[in-house]
Scaffold this active site. Structure first.
Site, PDB file in Angstrom:
ATOM      1  N   THR C  49       0.872  -1.172   0.000  1.00 60.41           N
ATOM      2  CA  THR C  49       0.000   0.000   0.000  1.00 60.41           C
ATOM      3  C   THR C  49       0.909   1.221   0.000  1.00 60.41           C
ATOM      4  OG1 THR C  49      -1.826   1.167   1.052  1.00 60.41           O
ATOM      5  CG2 THR C  49      -0.366  -0.083   2.530  1.00 60.41           C
ATOM      6  N   GLU C  50       0.613   2.172  -0.891  1.00 56.37           N
ATOM      7  CA  GLU C  50       1.583   3.231  -1.173  1.00 56.37           C
ATOM      8  C   GLU C  50       1.778   4.186  -0.001  1.00 56.37           C
ATOM      9  OE1 GLU C  50      -1.223   2.677  -2.904  1.00 56.37           O
ATOM     10  OE2 GLU C  50      -2.131   4.539  -3.650  1.00 56.37           O
ATOM     11  N   ASN C  51       0.900   4.112   0.995  1.00 49.10           N
ATOM     12  CA  ASN C  51       1.134   4.924   2.185  1.00 49.10           C
ATOM     13  C   ASN C  51       2.128   4.267   3.140  1.00 49.10           C
ATOM     14  OD1 ASN C  51      -1.177   3.178   2.377  1.00 49.10           O
ATOM     15  ND2 ASN C  51      -1.583   4.028   4.394  1.00 49.10           N
TER      16      ASN C  51
END
Lengths: 224, 232, 224, 232
Positions: C49-51
């Site tokens: 997840t890019e966060n």
């Protein structure tokens, strides 16, 4: 001090007095390492080593040598409480981003406008090597150089224009030598402290520069 | 002895002037420095430029700062959210300037400011309207856009633990923008749950070295807050 | 499946069959999140997840919600053994550097050469927002899009040239729809699978494209 | 089930072809993947381009690889050392090509390859002979040189612990080039003291996520080696 010049230890000791409490500092390999022996005991100064550490302690003694814990000169060192480790990308980002308050370097030559030459003598048969020299030169809010003012042959290493290959342009802020302390900048070199009975005229004669004397500027490295 | 501890959020932010550029950490609510934003609202600085991934949720935090008309410009990647009512209204009324930046370019521009990079070529956004007017270049057959650093006067971030030197650890995905924003601001202010004794943080696991941190405010254990009731 | 089309769940289930064992994958917010419900149980697939996380587990259930542990859609998720956390600079470096094997995205429109439009309808009164869309579009070895082939009004979303503002040029490798699966590339779209009794001619008529049928290319994402 | 464990250094390096570009981690001896370098020497690949901070010490490791004439070019920052006899002789004889790169530019170019950056402007080296012929630009009054990424076919690095997914931790200053090299190579091979069970590594303290790692070789506890006698 003998007469009108300082020993290397005395240069290091004098420079150490100018490091403010709370400074993040990198000491270049070689001569600048001496400074760590003279850090004022009432100030907390945090040492950076570009191979990935903040909070470096003194050189390791027998019984505490850890091959994984070395400084940029590849000498075994120790870790102080509050230390941290990071990789080379982050370490040089820290330097290039101007986060270090102070870096102390040695030099072959320094020009009066702060050009630094300390990575190569330019000798055609030399094995080249640059390491972190060019990153250190541009990688601190303040760059101090310590060196003897003249070569053993009596030639000034503070010059109008460097003849050795340069490491960085206009990057040196202060120069600590055995004969005097200088501030360097776009308008040239200013003498801020004379060692023993050294005179301005002696320095003018040695360097060939039109040197003047002035009080040192206030330290501008640390911000809250 | 170095101590970066501030007595309160108010004292840590007292010197923020009108017109300052302020980075605010967080991705949604995770890692949002809520107490610092509240203190900034209280403090009164105006005409701010804010750099943050989002443009506020609901009516508190960053949304409240926008609602109080303190922000003249926001640089962010995702202002529109289901509850970004305050930003939406200001934007439609032309009362706030928006610089929309793809999230990865936002992160890399912040990182570049912290790492002393003058500009960089990124493939993200090439050929899109967000790259209009920007310099482009083809390198080894791939197309790139030139992007420049984003620096700030202040960064307001949230972390988990700190020591008196400002070394920080984070917790799970609340790490997000904290480490890069800390590196890109002239003054970085951090709220943390707890300030621990020097030596308690594992030097191998320090995520933000104290060199990037100027002031730390202890704001108490997050697990005791209402929204954390669920965490075992 | 009802006659000649798949439900969204069926598209997600079909796409999930094409994810190889060991893949590092990012599922865009919205429709693609459905894919996580259909991951083959005999394969180990690692979600990014890019966060700032690798090793993301399923959505958090009541009793395990942690406000510090969310996905890019800001939904509470869980952590699997072998997870790791990193900051946004590193997370998007991971994407931009082409380390993810696969990214699944939704779309407003996809062109036959793989241009993607999924971030803006271009409506003049819309509040703009891009988030990680443009990074995801270029940030994986393979980019798959899942969507219904036509709008509710019956207009094809697979087009010759996107009319909506684009997210990335030539970035979509495969398109999974309710009517067919396509491979996209510089030479245009190829049908690799027809849903139910859907015919090539129906697809040609709907899309206005000169579509042909061909077996799917071998998956080329994972390298040892 | 994913397992990146290789049975031996030899099997982990079996497919390195002649002409490959290989990054080798380490700063001096700290973090140098000694067992992998020995296996590479054994393996026989030739005409290699090596990317490494130094150019070998003494007569073992990288120095031995150079001595065996396997390396046609080296990209590094500091080849000259008191005991770099083998490199020195090859260089003087014109038998090895050298690309000398300031250490921070070397690190950032490796990082750029891993992070998909096409090129970047760096202040380091501006105006020096190492920037000759390179594009320059003044941005906000500061002078920069344009530098391009360095990618590799293989990275050989050393870490401390790994799990079967290839997540890595390091130890002290032996971390150095490991994380960035792991990100910049098509295939990353790691030697670690020990491979631990999945879940044993703290997710907050993983330095190199497994996505950057392809093969892991367990080489045994460093503290049991002779040169570690001093570590308590």
């Amino acid at each position: 001090m003998s007469g009108n010049s300082w020993s290397r230890a005395e240069i290091a000791g004098r420079l150490a007095q100018d490091i403010p409490d709370g400074a993040y500092m990198n000491l270049g390999i070689g001569l600048p390492t001496l400074v760590s022996n003279y850090l004022p005991s009432d100030r907390e100064i945090i040492l950076h080593t570009e191979n990935g550490m903040l909070g470096m302690g003194p050189e390791a003694q027998p019984g505490e040598i850890d091959p994984d814990l070395i400084n940029a000169g590849k000498i075994a060192v120790t870790e102080l409480p509050g230390a941290s480790y990071f990789h080379h990308g982050d370490s040089f980002g820290m330097m290039r981003g101007g986060h270090l308050d102070l870096c102390v370097l040695g030099a072959f030559q320094v020009s009066q406008t702060g050009d630094l030459a300390n990575w190569s003598t330019g000798a055609p048969d030399a094995i080249p090597a640059v390491g972190g020299a060019m990153d250190l030169a541009i990688g601190a809010k303040q760059v101090y150089v310590m060196m003897e003012l003249a070569t053993k042959g009596g030639v000034s290493k503070l010059v109008d224009t460097c003849t050795y290959p340069i490491t960085g342009i206009g990057c040196v802020d202060r120069l600590y030598t055995d004969r005097a302390i200088f501030e360097l900048g776009a308008r040239g070199a200013t003498v801020t402290e004379l060692v023993g009975d050294t005179t301005l005229n002696e320095l003018r004669e040695l360097t060939g520069l039109a040197l003047e004397y002035s009080l040192a500027q206030e330290y501008k490295g640390i911000t809250s | 002895m170095i101590s970066k501890t501030s007595a309160s959020a108010a004292s840590a932010l007292a010197d923020i002037p009108d017109g300052a550029t302020i980075m605010i950490g967080g991705f949604g609510l995770a890692g949002q420095p809520v107490q610092l934003i509240d203190a900034l609202l209280e403090q009164g600085a105006a005409n701010l430029t804010v750099v943050s991934n989002n443009a506020g949720n609901g009516h508190s935090g960053l949304a409240a700062l926008l609602g109080a008309k303190r922000v003249q410009k926001i640089i962010c990647s995702f202002p529109r959210q289901t509850d970004s009512h305050i930003f939406d209204a200001l934007y439609r009324a032309g009362e706030i300037e928006l610089e929309l930046v793809p999230q990865g370019n936002l992160a890399e521009r912040i990182r570049a400011a912290g790492a002393g990079i003058g500009a960089f070529f990124t493939p993200t956004g090439f050929g899109t309207s967000l790259a209009e007017g920007k310099e482009t270049r083809t390198i080894n057959g791939r197309d790139y856009v030139l992007e420049h650093p984003i620096a700030a006067d202040f960064a307001l971030i949230s972390a988990y633990r700190a020591d008196r030197l400002g070394n920080l650890t984070y917790r799970k995905t609340s790490r997000n923008f904290g480490p890069i924003m800390a590196s890109a601001a002239a003054t970085t202010v951090v709220q943390v749950d707890r300030i621990v004794e020097l030596g308690e943080l594992d030097p191998e696991a320090v995520i933000t070295p104290g060199i990037f941190v100027n002031r730390v405010v202890e704001t108490g254990d997050r697990f005791e807050r209402e929204e954390w009731a669920d965490v075992g």
